[in-house]
Design a protein around this motif. Structure first.
Motif, short mmCIF file in Angstrom:
data_model
loop_
_atom_site.label_atom_id
_atom_site.label_comp_id
_atom_site.label_asym_id
_atom_site.label_seq_id
_atom_site.Cartn_x
_atom_site.Cartn_y
_atom_site.Cartn_z
N GLU A 123 43.15 43.02 42.55
CA GLU A 123 43.53 42.90 43.97
C GLU A 123 42.71 41.77 44.57
O GLU A 123 41.60 41.50 44.11
N ALA A 124 43.30 41.09 45.55
CA ALA A 124 42.61 39.99 46.20
C ALA A 124 42.86 40.05 47.70
O ALA A 124 43.94 40.46 48.14
N ALA A 180 43.93 31.62 46.04
CA ALA A 180 43.03 30.99 47.02
C ALA A 180 41.60 31.50 46.88
O ALA A 180 40.64 30.72 46.89
N VAL A 181 41.46 32.81 46.69
CA VAL A 181 40.11 33.38 46.63
C VAL A 181 39.42 32.96 45.34
O VAL A 181 38.23 32.58 45.35
N LEU A 182 40.14 32.96 44.21
CA LEU A 182 39.51 32.52 42.96
C LEU A 182 39.16 31.03 43.02
O LEU A 182 38.18 30.60 42.39
N ARG A 183 39.93 30.27 43.78
CA ARG A 183 39.62 28.84 43.90
C ARG A 183 38.42 28.58 44.81
O ARG A 183 37.99 27.43 44.95
N MET A 184 37.90 29.62 45.44
CA MET A 184 36.65 29.45 46.20
C MET A 184 35.46 29.25 45.27
O MET A 184 34.43 28.71 45.68
N ILE A 185 35.57 29.72 44.04
CA ILE A 185 34.44 29.60 43.09
C ILE A 185 34.22 28.11 42.79
O ILE A 185 35.14 27.44 42.34
N PHE A 224 43.29 32.77 33.11
CA PHE A 224 44.35 32.84 34.12
C PHE A 224 45.21 34.10 33.94
O PHE A 224 45.63 34.71 34.91
N ALA A 225 45.54 34.43 32.66
CA ALA A 225 46.48 35.51 32.39
C ALA A 225 45.92 36.42 31.31
O ALA A 225 45.86 36.03 30.16
N PRO A 226 45.46 37.62 31.68
CA PRO A 226 45.33 38.08 33.06
C PRO A 226 44.17 37.34 33.73
O PRO A 226 43.33 36.78 33.03
N MET A 266 49.50 43.03 43.88
CA MET A 266 48.51 42.01 44.27
C MET A 266 49.23 40.81 44.89
O MET A 266 50.27 40.37 44.41
N ASN A 267 48.65 40.30 45.97
CA ASN A 267 49.16 39.09 46.61
C ASN A 267 48.68 37.88 45.81
O ASN A 267 47.49 37.57 45.77
N PRO A 303 39.43 25.50 48.98
CA PRO A 303 38.72 26.79 49.01
C PRO A 303 37.27 26.67 48.53
O PRO A 303 36.38 27.34 49.05
N TYR A 323 27.95 35.28 46.30
CA TYR A 323 28.85 36.43 46.38
C TYR A 323 28.05 37.70 46.67
O TYR A 323 26.90 37.81 46.25
N ALA A 364 46.89 35.03 47.69
CA ALA A 364 45.51 35.40 48.04
C ALA A 364 44.63 35.32 46.80
O ALA A 364 43.52 34.77 46.84
N LYS A 365 45.12 35.83 45.69
CA LYS A 365 44.34 35.78 44.44
C LYS A 365 43.99 34.34 44.10
O LYS A 365 42.85 34.01 43.78
N GLY A 411 42.37 37.59 27.33
CA GLY A 411 43.02 36.60 28.18
C GLY A 411 43.47 35.36 27.44
O GLY A 411 43.27 35.22 26.23
N GLY A 463 41.67 26.83 38.17
CA GLY A 463 41.24 28.17 38.55
C GLY A 463 42.28 28.73 39.50
O GLY A 463 43.11 28.00 40.03
N GLY A 464 42.21 30.06 39.70
CA GLY A 464 43.14 30.69 40.65
C GLY A 464 44.10 31.62 39.96
O GLY A 464 44.01 31.85 38.78
N GLN A 466 35.36 32.23 36.76
CA GLN A 466 36.63 32.72 36.22
C GLN A 466 36.59 32.45 34.73
O GLN A 466 35.84 31.57 34.25
#
Lengths: 167, 167
Positions: free
Chosen positions: B138-139, A8-13, B42-44, A1-2, B149, B18, A5-6, A127, A166-167, B39
């Motif tokens: 995956e993101a 940035a995309v989670l920070r869109m929420i 964070f982990a996971p 996983m990048n 974002p 979404y 990207a993870k 988590g 987040g993120g 979210q």
């Protein structure tokens, strides 16, 4: 996983800002700023939040089995930062903020425009933050809202250009 | 409980928009607009969403045990309304939108600025919508984001003055 990207995309929420409060009835009162919140059902009205699993707030919420989410208003940025720090109860105030006991016993911040009181119906222990599900059993609209309610709440993006959770 | 207060206070929670997608591998593909998302760790990295329990989408997500959340961009209001309607897969498109299979097999909308793919880690069967917890595996950041974002995502309040899904 990048990972970039993870993040940035989670920070869109988008997130609102809430003060999560609880009272375990044994002298322990929690009040902490949280943002990972969503409604999850209409009937019964359920909300879900992610709460740091090693925090005092989480411990008190689990012991109390009831909590309140105090919605902060657009102009209450200072309160968000106040409750990022450990809560201090003295002279009938939480970290300097006046409150009253709600129907469930959870503290309701008098200056918050709105609050819901919830009974814990489930906890998912996954988590670093656990998932707490609460059924809304009482609601307080403490200041009239003009326009959309979701335009009246303080949001994560109002806290500063580089403030994220987040993120 | 005062129902008007409950509705108004719950509607203070801000939401992004979404498209939830899933493919059960047996010819059933889901693609539906959702907004009850947060979210939760964070982990996971975990996300939580409320999904209508009697919907075809929920059935497909439960069968697939993987799903994608496609974040819509500020200018993609039309896509939000497209996926309020039942999804129609034909000519390699979902309801007219091009997609590709993600790493998990879940459809990724090519025109969405971002998407996360998740593996279901828990379901809480409470309420008219159930709570689905997913670990982000995956993101995809499909368009560069300038600025925050959470300022780039389409929000519930962008859909119209009287469009709500909450309360």
């Amino acid at each position: 996983m990048n990972n970039d990207a993870k993040k940035a995309v989670l920070r869109m929420i988008p997130y609102g800002i809430y003060v999560l409060t609880a009272d375990d009835g044994k002298g322990n009162i929690a009040a902490a700023t949280v943002n990972w919140v969503t409604q999850s059902a209409f009937a019964p009205p359920l909300v879900v939040m992610g709460v740091k699993a090693d925090s005092g707030t989480y411990k008190i919420v689990k012991a109390a089995q009831v909590f309140a989410l105090n919605m902060l208003g657009k102009e209450q940025k200072n309160l968000a930062f106040t409750f990022f720090r450990p809560a201090d109860v003295s002279e009938g105030k939480i970290s300097g903020q006046p409150f009253r006991k709600g129907q469930t016993g959870a503290p309701i911040l008098i200056d918050a425009p709105g609050a819901v009181e919830c009974r814990v119906t489930a906890v998912v222990e996954q988590g670093d933050h656990h998932i707490v599900v609460g059924e809304v059993v009482e609601a307080h609209l403490q200041k009239p809202i003009t326009g959309r309610p979701d335009a009246a709440i303080l949001e994560m993006k109002d806290l500063g250009d580089n403030v994220f959770y987040g993120g």
